[in-house]
Scaffold this motif. Structure first.
Motif, PDB file in Angstrom:
ATOM      1  N   VAL A 195      35.437 -32.582  33.387  1.00 51.25           N
ATOM      2  CA  VAL A 195      36.904 -32.656  33.388  1.00 51.25           C
ATOM      3  C   VAL A 195      37.494 -31.322  33.838  1.00 51.25           C
ATOM      4  CG1 VAL A 195      38.949 -32.836  31.904  1.00 51.25           C
ATOM      5  CG2 VAL A 195      37.103 -34.502  31.676  1.00 51.25           C
ATOM      6  N   ASP A 196      36.909 -30.231  33.361  1.00 48.51           N
ATOM      7  CA  ASP A 196      37.364 -28.908  33.783  1.00 48.51           C
ATOM      8  C   ASP A 196      37.192 -28.729  35.294  1.00 48.51           C
ATOM      9  OD1 ASP A 196      37.985 -25.970  33.541  1.00 48.51           O
ATOM     10  OD2 ASP A 196      35.877 -25.815  34.100  1.00 48.51           O
ATOM     11  N   ALA A 197      36.052 -29.155  35.828  1.00 49.08           N
ATOM     12  CA  ALA A 197      35.775 -28.999  37.254  1.00 49.08           C
ATOM     13  C   ALA A 197      36.741 -29.797  38.121  1.00 49.08           C
ATOM     14  CB  ALA A 197      34.337 -29.420  37.553  1.00 49.08           C
ATOM     15  N   HIS A 198      37.267 -30.892  37.590  1.00 47.87           N
ATOM     16  CA  HIS A 198      38.194 -31.746  38.342  1.00 47.87           C
ATOM     17  C   HIS A 198      39.658 -31.536  37.951  1.00 47.87           C
ATOM     18  CE1 HIS A 198      34.402 -33.911  39.058  1.00 47.87           C
ATOM     19  NE2 HIS A 198      34.983 -34.415  40.129  1.00 47.87           N
ATOM     20  N   SER A 199      39.914 -30.589  37.076  1.00 44.55           N
ATOM     21  CA  SER A 199      41.271 -30.431  36.534  1.00 44.55           C
ATOM     22  C   SER A 199      42.307 -30.053  37.567  1.00 44.55           C
ATOM     23  CB  SER A 199      41.263 -29.369  35.421  1.00 44.55           C
ATOM     24  OG  SER A 199      40.987 -28.087  35.962  1.00 44.55           O
ATOM     25  N   GLY A 200      41.882 -29.321  38.611  1.00 47.86           N
ATOM     26  CA  GLY A 200      42.828 -28.876  39.625  1.00 47.86           C
ATOM     27  C   GLY A 200      43.536 -27.585  39.252  1.00 47.86           C
ATOM     28  N   TYR A 201      43.121 -26.981  38.141  1.00 45.16           N
ATOM     29  CA  TYR A 201      43.746 -25.752  37.657  1.00 45.16           C
ATOM     30  C   TYR A 201      42.691 -24.671  37.409  1.00 45.16           C
ATOM     31  CZ  TYR A 201      48.091 -28.323  36.975  1.00 45.16           C
ATOM     32  OH  TYR A 201      49.227 -29.061  37.189  1.00 45.16           O
ATOM     33  N   ASP A 202      42.975 -23.475  37.863  1.00 42.83           N
ATOM     34  CA  ASP A 202      42.094 -22.339  37.636  1.00 42.83           C
ATOM     35  C   ASP A 202      42.807 -21.368  36.699  1.00 42.83           C
ATOM     36  OD1 ASP A 202      39.978 -20.604  37.820  1.00 42.83           O
ATOM     37  OD2 ASP A 202      40.645 -19.689  39.687  1.00 42.83           O
ATOM     38  N   PHE A 203      42.650 -21.594  35.410  1.00 42.38           N
ATOM     39  CA  PHE A 203      43.329 -20.778  34.404  1.00 42.38           C
ATOM     40  C   PHE A 203      42.593 -19.448  34.191  1.00 42.38           C
ATOM     41  CE2 PHE A 203      44.213 -25.229  33.015  1.00 42.38           C
ATOM     42  CZ  PHE A 203      45.596 -25.210  33.172  1.00 42.38           C
ATOM     43  N   PRO A 204      43.304 -18.444  33.708  1.00 42.19           N
ATOM     44  CA  PRO A 204      42.635 -17.178  33.368  1.00 42.19           C
ATOM     45  C   PRO A 204      41.571 -17.369  32.297  1.00 42.19           C
ATOM     46  CG  PRO A 204      45.011 -16.863  33.482  1.00 42.19           C
ATOM     47  CD  PRO A 204      44.769 -18.343  33.542  1.00 42.19           C
ATOM     48  N   TRP A 205      41.766 -18.394  31.454  1.00 43.61           N
ATOM     49  CA  TRP A 205      40.816 -18.655  30.366  1.00 43.61           C
ATOM     50  C   TRP A 205      39.771 -19.722  30.736  1.00 43.61           C
ATOM     51  CZ3 TRP A 205      46.124 -19.548  30.093  1.00 43.61           C
ATOM     52  CH2 TRP A 205      46.527 -20.875  30.199  1.00 43.61           C
ATOM     53  N   SER A 206      39.724 -20.108  31.990  1.00 36.64           N
ATOM     54  CA  SER A 206      38.730 -21.090  32.424  1.00 36.64           C
ATOM     55  C   SER A 206      37.320 -20.517  32.268  1.00 36.64           C
ATOM     56  CB  SER A 206      38.961 -21.476  33.889  1.00 36.64           C
ATOM     57  OG  SER A 206      40.172 -22.183  34.041  1.00 36.64           O
ATOM     58  N   PRO A 207      36.344 -21.346  31.893  1.00 36.90           N
ATOM     59  CA  PRO A 207      34.970 -20.866  31.683  1.00 36.90           C
ATOM     60  C   PRO A 207      34.386 -20.139  32.895  1.00 36.90           C
ATOM     61  CG  PRO A 207      35.208 -23.088  30.832  1.00 36.90           C
ATOM     62  CD  PRO A 207      36.487 -22.780  31.573  1.00 36.90           C
ATOM     63  N   SER A 208      34.825 -20.515  34.101  1.00 35.58           N
ATOM     64  CA  SER A 208      34.288 -19.889  35.317  1.00 35.58           C
ATOM     65  C   SER A 208      34.607 -18.403  35.397  1.00 35.58           C
ATOM     66  CB  SER A 208      34.826 -20.598  36.562  1.00 35.58           C
ATOM     67  OG  SER A 208      36.242 -20.602  36.566  1.00 35.58           O
ATOM     68  N   ASN A 209      35.618 -17.980  34.660  1.00 32.90           N
ATOM     69  CA  ASN A 209      35.977 -16.561  34.662  1.00 32.90           C
ATOM     70  C   ASN A 209      35.194 -15.744  33.640  1.00 32.90           C
ATOM     71  OD1 ASN A 209      38.053 -16.748  36.666  1.00 32.90           O
ATOM     72  ND2 ASN A 209      39.378 -17.718  35.139  1.00 32.90           N
ATOM     73  N   PHE A 210      34.354 -16.442  32.865  1.00 30.79           N
ATOM     74  CA  PHE A 210      33.589 -15.753  31.817  1.00 30.79           C
ATOM     75  C   PHE A 210      32.092 -16.030  31.881  1.00 30.79           C
ATOM     76  CE2 PHE A 210      37.864 -16.602  30.165  1.00 30.79           C
ATOM     77  CZ  PHE A 210      38.274 -15.321  29.825  1.00 30.79           C
ATOM     78  N   LEU A 211      31.708 -17.205  32.358  1.00 26.08           N
ATOM     79  CA  LEU A 211      30.300 -17.594  32.356  1.00 26.08           C
ATOM     80  C   LEU A 211      29.675 -17.371  33.732  1.00 26.08           C
ATOM     81  CD1 LEU A 211      30.527 -20.963  30.365  1.00 26.08           C
ATOM     82  CD2 LEU A 211      29.960 -18.690  29.484  1.00 26.08           C
ATOM     83  N   PRO A 212      28.670 -16.527  33.828  1.00 26.98           N
ATOM     84  CA  PRO A 212      27.984 -16.301  35.112  1.00 26.98           C
ATOM     85  C   PRO A 212      27.368 -17.600  35.642  1.00 26.98           C
ATOM     86  CG  PRO A 212      27.359 -14.658  33.489  1.00 26.98           C
ATOM     87  CD  PRO A 212      28.108 -15.712  32.740  1.00 26.98           C
ATOM     88  N   LEU A 213      27.460 -17.801  36.925  1.00 29.80           N
ATOM     89  CA  LEU A 213      26.864 -18.942  37.632  1.00 29.80           C
ATOM     90  C   LEU A 213      27.578 -20.273  37.388  1.00 29.80           C
ATOM     91  CD1 LEU A 213      23.049 -18.203  37.120  1.00 29.80           C
ATOM     92  CD2 LEU A 213      24.517 -17.502  39.009  1.00 29.80           C
TER      93      LEU A 213
END
Length: 267
Positions: A195-213
């Motif tokens: 759901v996060d991957a398809h959300s269409g939003y890149d928030f500052p708190w999105s996991p991609s900004n904290f989790l490597p890879l």
């Protein structure tokens, strides 16, 4: 925390059969997590809330969003639920259990990590296969009806694709024969990830900004808005498979351009 979980679990296995918990229980958990995490992105689109974090500036019409919801309910009830009911004996044979005590946290953690890695590997190759001409035209194009994805589009797909790529999600648990608690946790985390991957939003708190890879919304959004023969970014969770096999080159070029433009604006 552990005694509380054990008490709750004791109540569940006392009042419901393992078949009920593993099938209907899993289905209800999936539906609850999926819709509760996926619906907010529709509200964000319609209200303009968090528009500064929206990856694509265009949005889907209300009619398109409603069509997605209706189809999802149909697919979940007519495809997902029957598969869960039919597959229970197989999972039971593979070692699924619901008895107490609950598994140690180290066992749960190691199995969840294994599931994520294996799912991502299997999903990458299955997804890449779906982007071949015939399979894309007759199967995968349904999922790509939404070039601007929102949370719920993560599971909007042709029934054949639901079964095909769904294998990637269940192969890990099928191999390890987990405790039902671990299976439920895996379902919850996997749903939240897609759901996060398809959300269409890149928030500052999105996991991609904290989790490597970790890929996240920005990584997967590119896949939806580019022509299917050039999209790349086939992985479900991580980025290393696309990097290893060179299917993220277009995305990396775009990201480099965006970063360059961002730097120029600051100057």
């Amino acid at each position: 925390m552990a005694p509380l979980l054990e008490s709750v679990w004791q109540y569940l296995i006392t009042h419901f059969s393992e078949f009920q918990l593993a099938t209907i229980g899993t289905f209800l958990i999936h539906e609850s997590v999926f819709f509760l995490s996926g619906l907010p992105s529709i509200y964000f689109d319609r209200s303009g809330l968090f528009s500064e974090y929206k990856i694509q500036k265009k949005s889907n019409t209300a009619e398109a969003q409603e069509k997605c919801i209706v189809r999802l309910i149909l697919y979940h009830v007519c495809v997902n639920l029957p598969v869960m009911l039919v597959s229970y004996p197989i999972f039971r044979w593979m070692g699924l259990r619901s008895s107490q005590p609950l598994p140690h946290w180290s066992v749960v953690l190691s199995q969840i990590i294994f599931y994520f890695i294996l799912e991502d590997f299997v999903f990458y190759w299955g997804h890449r296969l779906l982007h071949t001409k015939w399979l894309y035209k007759h199967v995968h194009s349904v999922h790509h009806e939404y070039a601007t994805p929102f949370g719920l589009t993560s599971e909007y797909a042709h029934p054949a694709e639901i079964l095909f790529l769904g294998f990637a999600t269940v192969v890990g648990p099928a191999l390890t024969g987990p405790h039902l608690f671990t299976l439920w946790l895996w379902v919850i985390l996997r749903v939240l990830e897609t759901v996060d991957a398809h959300s269409g939003y890149d928030f500052p708190w999105s996991p991609s900004n904290f989790l490597p890879l970790y890929g996240g919304a920005h990584f997967h959004d590119y896949h939806h808005r580019v022509l299917y023969t050039k999209s790349g970014n086939y992985s479900s969770t991580f980025v290393y498979m696309d990097w290893l096999f060179g299917t993220d080159k277009g995305y990396r070029k775009l990201k480099a351009l965006e970063e360059e433009e961002g730097s120029s604006k600051k100057l």
